[in-house]
Design an enzyme around this catalytic site. Structure first.
Site, PDB file in Angstrom:
ATOM      1  N   ASP A  19       0.812  -1.213   0.000  1.00  0.00           N
ATOM      2  CA  ASP A  19       0.000   0.000   0.000  1.00  0.00           C
ATOM      3  C   ASP A  19       0.846   1.263   0.000  1.00  0.00           C
ATOM      4  O   ASP A  19       0.476   2.284   0.585  1.00  0.00           O
ATOM      5  CB  ASP A  19      -0.981  -0.018   1.190  1.00  0.00           C
ATOM      6  CG  ASP A  19      -1.694  -1.360   1.285  1.00  0.00           C
ATOM      7  OD1 ASP A  19      -2.332  -1.717   0.297  1.00  0.00           O
ATOM      8  OD2 ASP A  19      -1.565  -2.051   2.297  1.00  0.00           O
ATOM      9  N   HIS A  47      -4.648  -1.674  -5.752  1.00  0.00           N
ATOM     10  CA  HIS A  47      -4.015  -0.442  -6.208  1.00  0.00           C
ATOM     11  C   HIS A  47      -5.087   0.611  -6.470  1.00  0.00           C
ATOM     12  O   HIS A  47      -5.986   0.387  -7.270  1.00  0.00           O
ATOM     13  CB  HIS A  47      -3.192  -0.713  -7.473  1.00  0.00           C
ATOM     14  CG  HIS A  47      -2.014  -1.608  -7.213  1.00  0.00           C
ATOM     15  ND1 HIS A  47      -1.260  -2.186  -8.194  1.00  0.00           N
ATOM     16  CD2 HIS A  47      -1.453  -2.002  -6.052  1.00  0.00           C
ATOM     17  CE1 HIS A  47      -0.288  -2.904  -7.648  1.00  0.00           C
ATOM     18  NE2 HIS A  47      -0.394  -2.814  -6.347  1.00  0.00           N
TER      19      HIS A  47
END
Ligand code: IMP
Length: 441
Positions: A19, A47
């Site tokens: 992340d 994403h």
């Protein structure tokens, strides 16, 4: 950093526990490349890309899909859940995004419904939680395990071959049936052989001409003078060999995965852009020495909206661990650093970075400790840096950042030994600051 013209083939790699904002980096870089290539992981990745008012959450589709005319390649090293892929493609098309350029390797492995069920059985834990890792529940580990087992694995090409598919699925279920009978008999309701084969063949039909021999395709792009952008999924500290085992994913998210996950020689990667948050987060179990369990951690989680894109779970938050970051940058041969989410750190009087670990016997080391039990016993040694109060979300050049923010970047650069070329100050494409060589000063 150049954002137009032909680039040397480049990898975007997450350097922490995921992340880091790889989706944004890939989306920014993609227009300069001929194809964006996923080589590892599966729908465990999440994403997010923000374009204007629109937010796209991508799991399997490479983040380059939003760049018109750039091909998206799902390489052989990815484990593909075809249902998830088809749903994602449908969602993109319904929002007017062109997806014709997306192809998937015939040699990628398929995440079957029983892999997802098995992931959940394992995560439910045995005898009061034993064995749970905090996975994303997307069937990643069981699918990679079958790949290594071979006889019970299904590859994308098998979705086009009824007899081969039936044999593979029957073999897999022969081994898994007793496990489900014991631990999750209800899962068997949806795992009948005929239904599984029928579903697999329907996926094969829907994917149709998207199924290609991907290595040949990538070689051809390179032979014609094109360049590739490799999109790492998950992150280096979750690497099956080099991460905090067993609290890792089942693939090689760093540069090590590119060769095997595409069929290209590793030398094809000429630039490695390593993405790191200005702090760090982790989802799932496993050690993270700089974890903050206090109000500061809570404030960063809220400010950074640190809740999983794939699972919605609150992410664990910690100060930036420079020892781990340097380890990860070296593992990947990172040539440039992108520091993401710097804006989230605004408002703290002091910022801390971890520059060493204190071992239980009192010794102090600035070397990362890749042995998980030993790492869990380490205490972080922090250096305190001046914080900054200003909102930096509108800053467009390094010189306009507050001096304390520049000092923070300086410290990262000097400790890790790699120039910072990108600093992200918000989710939008425009909220990005570039530095030609090194962000600091
Ligand atoms: P799995 O990949 O679903 O098997 O999960 C294994 C571990 O990796 C868990 O701790 C997950 O939370 C973590 N993980 C997997 N993919 C990602 C990602 O893309 N971002 C953050 N954590 C991830």
């Amino acid at each position: 950093m150049m954002l137009s013209g032909t680039q040397r083939s480049t990898a975007v790699i997450g350097l922490q526990w995921g992340d880091e904002g790889k989706g944004k980096l890939v989306d920014l870089l993609a227009p300069s490349f001929d194809a964006v290539v996923r080589y590892n992981g599966g729908a465990n990745a999440g994403h997010s890309v923000v374009v204007g008012d629109e937010r796209f959450a991508l799991h399997l589709v490479p983040s380059g899909v939003l760049a018109r005319g750039v091909r998206s390649v799902i390489g052989n090293g990815v484990v593909v859940d075809p249902q998830q892929l088809l749903t994602e493609l449908e969602g993109l098309e319904s929002r007017g995004i062109e997806t014709d350029g997306l192809v998937v390797s015939s040699r990628a492995h398929v995440v079957m419904p029983y892999h997802i069920a098995e992931d959940r059985v394992r995560e439910a834990g045995i005898s009061g939680g034993m064995g749970a890792l905090g996975t994303t529940g997307r069937g990643i580990g069981p699918a990679y395990a079958d790949k290594v087992q071979r006889s019970s694995a299904v590859r994308v090409a098998d979705l086009l071959e009824a007899d081969a598919l039936r044999e593979r699925v029957a073999t897999a279920m022969a081994f898994k049936q007793p496990m489900f009978e014991r631990y999750a008999p209800e899962a068997l309701d949806n795992l009948g052989l005929d239904a599984l084969v029928e579903r697999g063949l329907a996926w094969g039909e829907s994917l149709g001409s998207r199924i290609v021999e991907s290595t040949h395709l990538l070689e051809t792009i390179l032979d014609e003078g094109g360049s590739l952008l490799f999109e790492g999924a998950n992150a280096t500290m979750l690497d099956i060999d080099h991460g905090t085992f067993p609290y890792v994913t089942s693939s090689h998210p760093g540069v090590h995965g590119i060769g095997s996950g595409t069929g290209l020689p590793p030398t094809v990667v000429e630039r490695v852009l390593g993405g790191a948050k200005a702090y760090q987060t982790r989802v799932g179990a496993g050690p993270m020495p700089t974890e903050l369990t206090d109000a500061t951690g809570e404030a960063i989680r809220e400010q950074g909206r640190e809740f999983g894109t794939t699972t919605g779970r609150p992410r664990r938050v910690g100060w930036l661990d420079l020892v781990a970051l340097r380890y990860s940058a070296r593992l990947n041969g990172v040539t440039e650093l992108a520091v993401m989410l710097l804006d989230v750190l605004a408002g703290h009087e002091e910022l801390r970075v971890c520059t060493a670990y204190r071992l239980p016997d009192g010794d102090v080391t600035d070397r990362y400790i890749p042995e998980t039990h030993a790492l869990a016993r380490c205490q972080p040694v922090f250096e305190t840096l001046q914080g900054f109060d200003t909102d930096i979300t509108g800053v467009t050049s390094i010189g306009d950042l507050p001096a304390a923010a520049r000092g923070y970047l300086d410290r990262i650069e000097s400790f890790v030994g790699v120039p910072i070329t990108v600093v992200s100050v918000g989710p939008e494409r425009t909220q990005t600051v570039y530095a030609a060589t090194g962000a600091a000063s």
